[in-house]
Design an enzyme around this catalytic site. Structure first.
Site, PDB file in Angstrom:
ATOM      1  N   ASP A 152       0.756  -1.122  -0.305  1.00 44.98           N
ATOM      2  CA  ASP A 152       0.143  -0.103   0.014  1.00 44.98           C
ATOM      3  C   ASP A 152       0.858   1.141  -0.077  1.00 44.98           C
ATOM      4  O   ASP A 152       0.455   2.064  -0.641  1.00 44.98           O
ATOM      5  CB  ASP A 152      -0.816  -0.084   1.219  1.00 44.98           C
ATOM      6  CG  ASP A 152      -1.676   1.166   1.244  1.00 44.98           C
ATOM      7  OD1 ASP A 152      -2.823   1.405   0.591  1.00 44.98           O
ATOM      8  OD2 ASP A 152      -1.338   2.091   2.259  1.00 44.98           O
ATOM      9  N   LYS A 205       1.417   4.518  -2.935  1.00 47.95           N
ATOM     10  CA  LYS A 205       1.434   5.773  -2.308  1.00 47.95           C
ATOM     11  C   LYS A 205       2.565   6.639  -2.846  1.00 47.95           C
ATOM     12  O   LYS A 205       2.583   7.830  -3.214  1.00 47.95           O
ATOM     13  CB  LYS A 205       0.848   5.802  -0.723  1.00 47.95           C
ATOM     14  CG  LYS A 205      -0.406   5.358  -0.572  1.00 47.95           C
ATOM     15  CD  LYS A 205      -0.713   5.210   0.959  1.00 47.95           C
ATOM     16  CE  LYS A 205      -2.140   4.885   1.069  1.00 47.95           C
ATOM     17  NZ  LYS A 205      -2.537   4.228   2.356  1.00 47.95           N
TER      18      LYS A 205
END
Ligand SMILES: NC(=O)C1=CN([C@@H]2O[C@H](COP(=O)(O)OP(=O)(O)OC[C@H]3O[C@@H](n4cnc5c(N)ncnc54)[C@H](O)[C@@H]3O)[C@@H](O)[C@H]2O)C=CC1
Ligand SMILES: N[C@@H](CC=O)C(=O)O
Length: 350
Positions: free
Chosen positions: A222, A226
């Site tokens: 994740d 980002k």
């Protein structure tokens, strides 16, 4: 008064909460922002699809989900029919909030593409399309004269992408480092408080912070997405997923957490990117035992923070919620507001 027709693709924690906000705050939106919202289509893997050009009864839709009932019992279909719904419904704006796929971004990339091709703007909190196909989808939006907004892809509703683009346009960004995943930060904090790893992950799932597969949070996928988004959007890095080194927190044991605590340190999962003297960008994510006086040491729970290294201001840090259903639904609302501002020439759009 303008009313934007909305389609919700994926009806899980985030889009359900957006529907609740629309159901409970539409009058406040109308008087405060000068536009209203009406949901005309919803699709979800578990519920199927429902298209109602005059507006869906949101209390009915929000009441579904606990059992085996689908939209088929309410005039819709038990199938998602995503392509035909997205292409042919009367929505002005598609809110895409299905699972993030860190490998190729699908099927969300297709959802976004179908929407933009059919002249609809898109707001998404899904990191896959933005990180892995951002450039292509942004130019598709421009070609079709519509908007592609994704503030919630990084740090949920905390303004980062639009804020940095707008406020840092006159200076040079050399890099950034930050805590960009609420779940892993929450888990590390709970482990420091004595909870075991699995129990801490379960709590993060209950609170709506974790991905459908929490390994994405724990193993750093994740944050990798980002970092890729911020590096390409703000540093113009032109890098790909494979260029962002990745290590998650699964290697950090309870003993490591206790040892760090005894030594005045605290484990954090840190994502960063830095511009090198030759113009290339080095980016990665890894757990770091930071000293307690480090700027990121006090960032706790699902709070995130990112510190930008700027040439004229030095470090500038933005901190706020990094996960959560309400916080992320707000990101979608902020995207809709940005679209409205852009359409009407108001100031909020970067
Ligand atoms: N929950 C959070 O704190 C944040 C979430 N996000 C992102 O927002 C997105 C949504 O998050 P949540 O609502 O928390 O996830 P969720 O897992 O609660 O909901 C996702 C929903 O999408 C549906 N879905 C999956 N594939 C679908 C498909 N092909 N067609 C139609 N529906 C489909 C699922 O049935 C589920 O109801 C994810 O991509 C997540 O990474 C981003 C920032 C924060
Ligand atoms: N699972 C993510 C949600 C936001 O992107 C997190 O925990 O930060």
């Amino acid at each position: 008064m303008t009313t934007y027709d909305i389609a919700l693709i994926g009806f899980g924690g985030v889009n359900r909460t957006l529907a609740e906000l629309i159901a409970t705050r539409n009058e406040a939106l109308r008087s405060g922002l000068g536009f209203g919202l009406r949901v005309v289509a919803i699709t979800d893997l578990r519920l199927g699809s429902l298209v109602q050009p005059d507006g869906i009864d949101l209390s009915m839709a929000l009441g579904l989900g606990g059992g085996s009932e689908t939209f088929a019992e309410h005039g819709g279909s038990a199938d998602t029919n995503n392509e035909s719904v997205i292409r042919s419904c009367t929505a002005d704006i598609i809110c895409e909030a299905t699972f993030t796929n860190p490998d190729d971004g699908e099927p969300a990339v297709s959802h976004v593409r179908w929407a933009l091709e059919s002249g609809k703007s898109v707001c998404t909190t899904n990191k896959g399309p933005v990180a892995l196909r951002g450039a292509e989808l942004n130019s598709l939006a421009a070609q079709n004269g519509v908007y592609f907004e994704y503030e919630g892809a990084v740090m949920s509703g905390t303004p980062v992408i639009r804020l940095a683009k707008k406020m840092f346009s006159g200076l040079r960004l050399n890099g950034f480092e930050g805590i960009l995943n609420g779940t892993s930060n929450y888990v590390l904090g709970r482990m420091e408080a004595g909870l075991d790893f699995e129990a801490a992950v379960s709590e993060a799932q209950e609170l709506g912070y974790a991905e459908a597969n929490p390994a994405a949070d724990i193993e750093g996928y994740d944050v990798q997405l980002k970092v890729l988004i911020l590096a390409n959007e703000l540093l113009d890095a032109g890098i790909e997923l494979k260029d962002v080194r990745r290590q998650g927190i699964s290697t950090v044991t309870a003993e490591d957490v206790r040892t760090a605590s005894r030594n005045g340190r605290r484990w954090k999962l840190v994502g960063s990117a830095r511009r090198n003297p030759d113009g290339t960008v080095t980016a990665g994510v890894a757990p770091v035992a930071v000293p307690l006086d480090h700027g990121l040491a006090g960032v706790s729970g699902a709070t995130n923070a990112v510190s930008f290294d700027t040439d004229l201001l030095g470090p500038v840090t933005v901190s706020g919620p990094g996960a959560g259903r309400v916080e992320t639904a707000y990101a979608l609302l902020s995207d809709i507001i940005a679209i409205h501002s852009a359409k009407t020439g108001a100031a909020a759009h970067a």
